[in-house]
Design a protein around this motif. Structure first.
Motif, PDB file in Angstrom:
ATOM      1  N   VAL A  72       0.838  -1.208   0.000  1.00  6.44           N
ATOM      2  CA  VAL A  72       0.000   0.000   0.000  1.00  6.44           C
ATOM      3  C   VAL A  72       0.867   1.250   0.000  1.00  6.44           C
ATOM      4  N   TRP A  73       1.932   1.245   0.863  1.00  4.58           N
ATOM      5  CA  TRP A  73       2.830   2.403   0.900  1.00  4.58           C
ATOM      6  C   TRP A  73       3.557   2.597  -0.435  1.00  4.58           C
ATOM      7  N   LEU A  74       3.918   1.486  -1.058  1.00  4.78           N
ATOM      8  CA  LEU A  74       4.586   1.585  -2.358  1.00  4.78           C
ATOM      9  C   LEU A  74       3.649   2.183  -3.399  1.00  4.78           C
ATOM     10  N   GLY A  75       2.397   1.724  -3.408  1.00  2.00           N
ATOM     11  CA  GLY A  75       1.423   2.288  -4.352  1.00  2.00           C
ATOM     12  C   GLY A  75       1.187   3.770  -4.107  1.00  2.00           C
ATOM     13  N   ALA A  76       1.092   4.155  -2.823  1.00  2.73           N
ATOM     14  CA  ALA A  76       0.893   5.566  -2.495  1.00  2.73           C
ATOM     15  C   ALA A  76       2.059   6.416  -2.984  1.00  2.73           C
ATOM     16  N   LEU A  77       3.289   5.863  -2.858  1.00  2.17           N
ATOM     17  CA  LEU A  77       4.467   6.585  -3.327  1.00  2.17           C
ATOM     18  C   LEU A  77       4.407   6.793  -4.847  1.00  2.17           C
ATOM     19  N   TRP A  78       3.985   5.746  -5.550  1.00  4.15           N
ATOM     20  CA  TRP A  78       3.861   5.873  -7.007  1.00  4.15           C
ATOM     21  C   TRP A  78       2.817   6.937  -7.396  1.00  4.15           C
ATOM     22  N   VAL A  79       1.709   6.948  -6.705  1.00  4.92           N
ATOM     23  CA  VAL A  79       0.679   7.960  -6.977  1.00  4.92           C
ATOM     24  C   VAL A  79       1.224   9.359  -6.732  1.00  4.92           C
ATOM     25  N   LEU A  80       1.976   9.542  -5.630  1.00  2.74           N
ATOM     26  CA  LEU A  80       2.566  10.846  -5.316  1.00  2.74           C
ATOM     27  C   LEU A  80       3.559  11.269  -6.390  1.00  2.74           C
ATOM     28  N   LEU A  81       4.418  10.339  -6.808  1.00  8.79           N
ATOM     29  CA  LEU A  81       5.430  10.669  -7.820  1.00  8.79           C
ATOM     30  C   LEU A  81       4.768  11.015  -9.159  1.00  8.79           C
ATOM     31  N   LEU A  82       3.735  10.271  -9.515  1.00  5.60           N
ATOM     32  CA  LEU A  82       3.027  10.574 -10.759  1.00  5.60           C
ATOM     33  C   LEU A  82       2.358  11.945 -10.700  1.00  5.60           C
ATOM     34  N   GLY A  83       1.771  12.290  -9.546  1.00  7.52           N
ATOM     35  CA  GLY A  83       1.153  13.608  -9.390  1.00  7.52           C
ATOM     36  C   GLY A  83       2.174  14.730  -9.491  1.00  7.52           C
ATOM     37  N   LEU A  84       3.341  14.537  -8.856  1.00  6.26           N
ATOM     38  CA  LEU A  84       4.409  15.547  -8.936  1.00  6.26           C
ATOM     39  C   LEU A  84       4.912  15.693 -10.366  1.00  6.26           C
ATOM     40  N   ALA A  85       5.058  14.581 -11.074  1.00  4.53           N
ATOM     41  CA  ALA A  85       5.531  14.627 -12.460  1.00  4.53           C
ATOM     42  C   ALA A  85       4.549  15.406 -13.333  1.00  4.53           C
ATOM     43  N   GLU A  86       3.258  15.164 -13.111  1.00  6.35           N
ATOM     44  CA  GLU A  86       2.235  15.889 -13.874  1.00  6.35           C
ATOM     45  C   GLU A  86       2.328  17.387 -13.627  1.00  6.35           C
ATOM     46  N   ALA A  87       2.498  17.780 -12.351  1.00  2.75           N
ATOM     47  CA  ALA A  87       2.582  19.200 -12.018  1.00  2.75           C
ATOM     48  C   ALA A  87       3.821  19.847 -12.633  1.00  2.75           C
ATOM     49  N   VAL A  88       4.955  19.170 -12.568  1.00  2.00           N
ATOM     50  CA  VAL A  88       6.201  19.720 -13.130  1.00  2.00           C
ATOM     51  C   VAL A  88       6.085  19.869 -14.644  1.00  2.00           C
ATOM     52  N   LEU A  89       5.512  18.856 -15.287  1.00  2.00           N
ATOM     53  CA  LEU A  89       5.376  18.911 -16.749  1.00  2.00           C
ATOM     54  C   LEU A  89       4.468  20.047 -17.193  1.00  2.00           C
ATOM     55  N   PHE A  90       3.373  20.277 -16.485  1.00  2.00           N
ATOM     56  CA  PHE A  90       2.493  21.389 -16.844  1.00  2.00           C
ATOM     57  C   PHE A  90       3.182  22.739 -16.612  1.00  2.00           C
ATOM     58  N   GLY A  91       3.989  22.829 -15.555  1.00  2.00           N
ATOM     59  CA  GLY A  91       4.760  24.047 -15.334  1.00  2.00           C
ATOM     60  C   GLY A  91       5.764  24.282 -16.449  1.00  2.00           C
TER      61      GLY A  91
END
Length: 611
Positions: A72-91
């Motif tokens: 579960v913690w690993l999945g949560a980390l992946w979700v967080l990293l994907l969200g950060l990547a999306e934000a950086v790419l839009f910036g």
């Protein structure tokens, strides 16, 4: 000026929005690499968001179902990293497009300004200045916003929706087909919306131009408004225009609200149906909980791309209208450097015929304003006039006889309809305008000054002329125009005169305009009643100084007063669109009743004087 009275080339049959927007490509081409890079980055960012539901499916069907806390913690980390990547790419996307698209807007505005400078006077006579200002400001801002946001996200969201639909169909075909049911009605609604919103957008942007025109005229004419106590009527006129604009904007809001209601409601109903059906299938074991969670997460991830279709289409329609308005000006033919000469009048030599005498010559000149009714008589009809080299000739006539129009033909502010005009034997239509206007200087009865210093306003007349770099040219011109008052201004010739020169009196503005006309020592001088705003003593001083200038210049002077007429060597009487008489002032006083009436102000009607 009401928007429905303003000429708009191509306003009757407008191209579809896509075809109109494609005309922006030449301006976008220089920055296409960064724009495409930004679009690719935005697509990657958007597709990244579709990976999150896949991770959620794995978490629900795997670690959560098995009670694996570490998973579960690993999945949560992946979700967080994907969200950060999306934000950086839009910036990164925003950084890629901000500077180049600002440059596109600046280049388009510069091109519009240059085109306005080259368009004929007839164009500016027909168009309200506020309509042109709104095209250079509001419309181009809309174009930049379209290039930066809707253009990119119509592509990005289209790709995202397509990819999301493929993912959902791959997860479960039944639920995927169910969620696609709203597609057809949404497309139909968007088609109707596009047409209606385009009409409302055009009306709103034209009305913005009307409001801009009224504000500009009220500011420039504030003395008249206050002097006649017309502030209330002006306020009413402004209120009427703004209420019209408000009504149109509310119509746009209603249209946008209607399409948003459809676009939001139908997909939400489809998602709700998928939730119910999916829950039933999870309960009976034909669908895993992870698949349902991932399917619904994907559908919700597509919520923003679908909902945004409404206002992206609205912004695109506004940009298409703004682009069409922009190209209405850009498509207008500018003044060419050397257009073909107009047809010569019957019995007159052709454009290529040699002329033995120099100076300024008008031969069979006929002129009709381009917008005049076909059955209206021409303003000038067969004008023959010769101003010999070094001679000054006064042009007189009743008000409305066409004197100012005639003077505007010499520097080609208007194009003659028939006949020809020559300078030292050369047809002016055979000269590049730059050369013609470097040889002919003009001073108008209603002088226009710019928001610049006194010196800059005067030296504007020296551009491109011999002697323009003469350090004493400015002082000499101010001396001729008896404009020594400038030295008493706070910063002398470096004093800012303010918009339209309204900080100066009418006589002061007229003297600076005269100084601007003579500063470049032109070969030919065209003066339209240049001393009308001067008092008797200042007029006498200016005339004395002007005589020295006229001794070396070929000049055509529109005159209304005997004192101005006496500056000239000869006088020409313009009557009925023709030159009725030419001679010295004293000759015409003795031999021409109409001229005597003009000079004396006697109670005799012009018709009687002509008889």
């Amino acid at each position: 000026m009401p928007s429905d009275l303003i000429p708009r080339d191509g306003a009757v049959e407008r191209s579809p929005a896509v075809r109109t927007l494609l005309r922006l490509w030449p301006y976008l081409r220089p920055v296409r690499a960064r724009w495409f890079a930004a679009a690719v980055v935005a697509i990657v960012a958007s597709l990244t968001s579709l990976v999150i539901p896949v991770v959620l499916k794995w978490m629900v069907d795997g670690p959560i179902a098995d009670g694996d806390t570490a998973g579960v913690w690993l999945g949560a980390l992946w979700v967080l990293l994907l969200g950060l990547a999306e934000a950086v790419l839009f910036g990164l996307r925003r950084w890629l497009v901000a500077r180049p698209l600002s440059g596109v807007e600046a280049r388009m505005r510069e091109a519009l300004y240059q085109r306005l400078q080259r368009l004929p006077i007839a164009f500016h006579d027909r168009w309200a200045s506020g309509q042109l200002l709104s095209r250079a400001t509001t419309d181009l801002m809309m174009v930049r916003m379209f290039l930066a946001f809707p253009l990119t996200f119509l592509l990005v969201n289209g790709v995202t929706i397509l990819a999301g639909v493929v993912v959902m169909l791959a997860m479960d075909l039944t639920l995927g087909l169910l969620v696609l049911i709203p597609v057809v009605p949404v497309i139909l609604v968007c088609t109707v919306f596009e047409k209606r919103f385009s009409e409302a957008s055009r009306a709103a942007q034209d009305q913005v131009g009307d409001v801009t025109t009224l504000v500009e005229e009220s500011v420039l004419g504030i003395r008249v408004i206050k002097g006649f106590g017309r502030h209330r009527s002006q306020a009413r006129a402004f209120r009427e225009l703004t209420h019209r604009l408000r009504g149109t904007e509310l119509r746009k809001a209603r249209l946008l609200g209607a399409i948003m209601t459809v676009i939001v409601t139908l997909p939400e109903l489809a998602i709700g149906a998928c939730l119910v059906l999916g829950s039933v299938r999870v309960a009976d074991g034909t669908l895993s909980a992870g698949t349902l969670v991932a399917f619904l997460s994907t559908a919700l991830a597509l919520h923003w791309p679908i909902v945004s279709i409404g206002f992206l289409l609205a912004m695109s329609q506004e940009a298409a209208t703004a682009t069409a308005r922009y190209f209405e000006v850009m498509d207008t033919e500018p003044e060419s450097g050397s257009p073909a000469a107009p047809a010569p009048a019957a019995g007159r030599p052709g454009a290529g015929a040699a002329v033995k005498e120099g100076g300024l010559r008008l031969e069979g000149v006929r002129f009709r304003y381009p917008d005049a009714p076909a059955d209206a008589p021409p303003v000038l009809d067969g004008v023959d006039l010769h101003v010999r080299p070094g001679e000054s000739l006064a042009l007189v006539g009743v008000t409305g006889s066409g004197k100012t129009t005639l003077t505007a033909l010499v520097p080609r502010l208007h194009e003659i309809t028939e006949g020809r005009i020559t300078l030292d034997g050369v047809d002016i239509t055979a000269m590049p305008r730059e050369e013609l206007r470097s040889r002919v200087a003009v001073a108008f009865e209603d002088p226009i000054l710019f928001s610049a210093t006194v010196g800059e306003n005067v030296l504007m007349g020296a551009a491109g002329r011999d002697g323009a770099e003469d350090a004493g040219a400015l002082e000499r011109a101010l001396g001729v125009a008896q404009a020594g008052f400038v030295h008493a201004l706070p910063q002398g010739v470096d004093t800012q005169v303010g918009e339209q020169g309204l900080s100066l009196s009418g006589g002061q503005r007229q003297r600076l305009a005269l100084a601007r006309a003579v500063v470049g020592r032109p070969d030919f001088l065209v003066l339209d009643d240049p001393l009308s705003a001067l008092d008797v003593h200042t007029e006498a001083a200016v005339e004395a100084a002007l005589r020295e200038v006229l001794a070396d210049t070929t000049a055509l002077i529109v005159a209304h007063r005997p004192s101005t007429v006496l500056l000239a060597d000869r006088v020409a009487l313009l009557s009925g669109g023709r030159i009725a008489a030419v001679g010295s002032h004293h000759e015409l006083l003795r031999t021409n009743a109409e001229y005597a009436w003009l000079m004396s102000g006697a109670a005799l009607e012009p018709e009687e004087a002509r008889r």
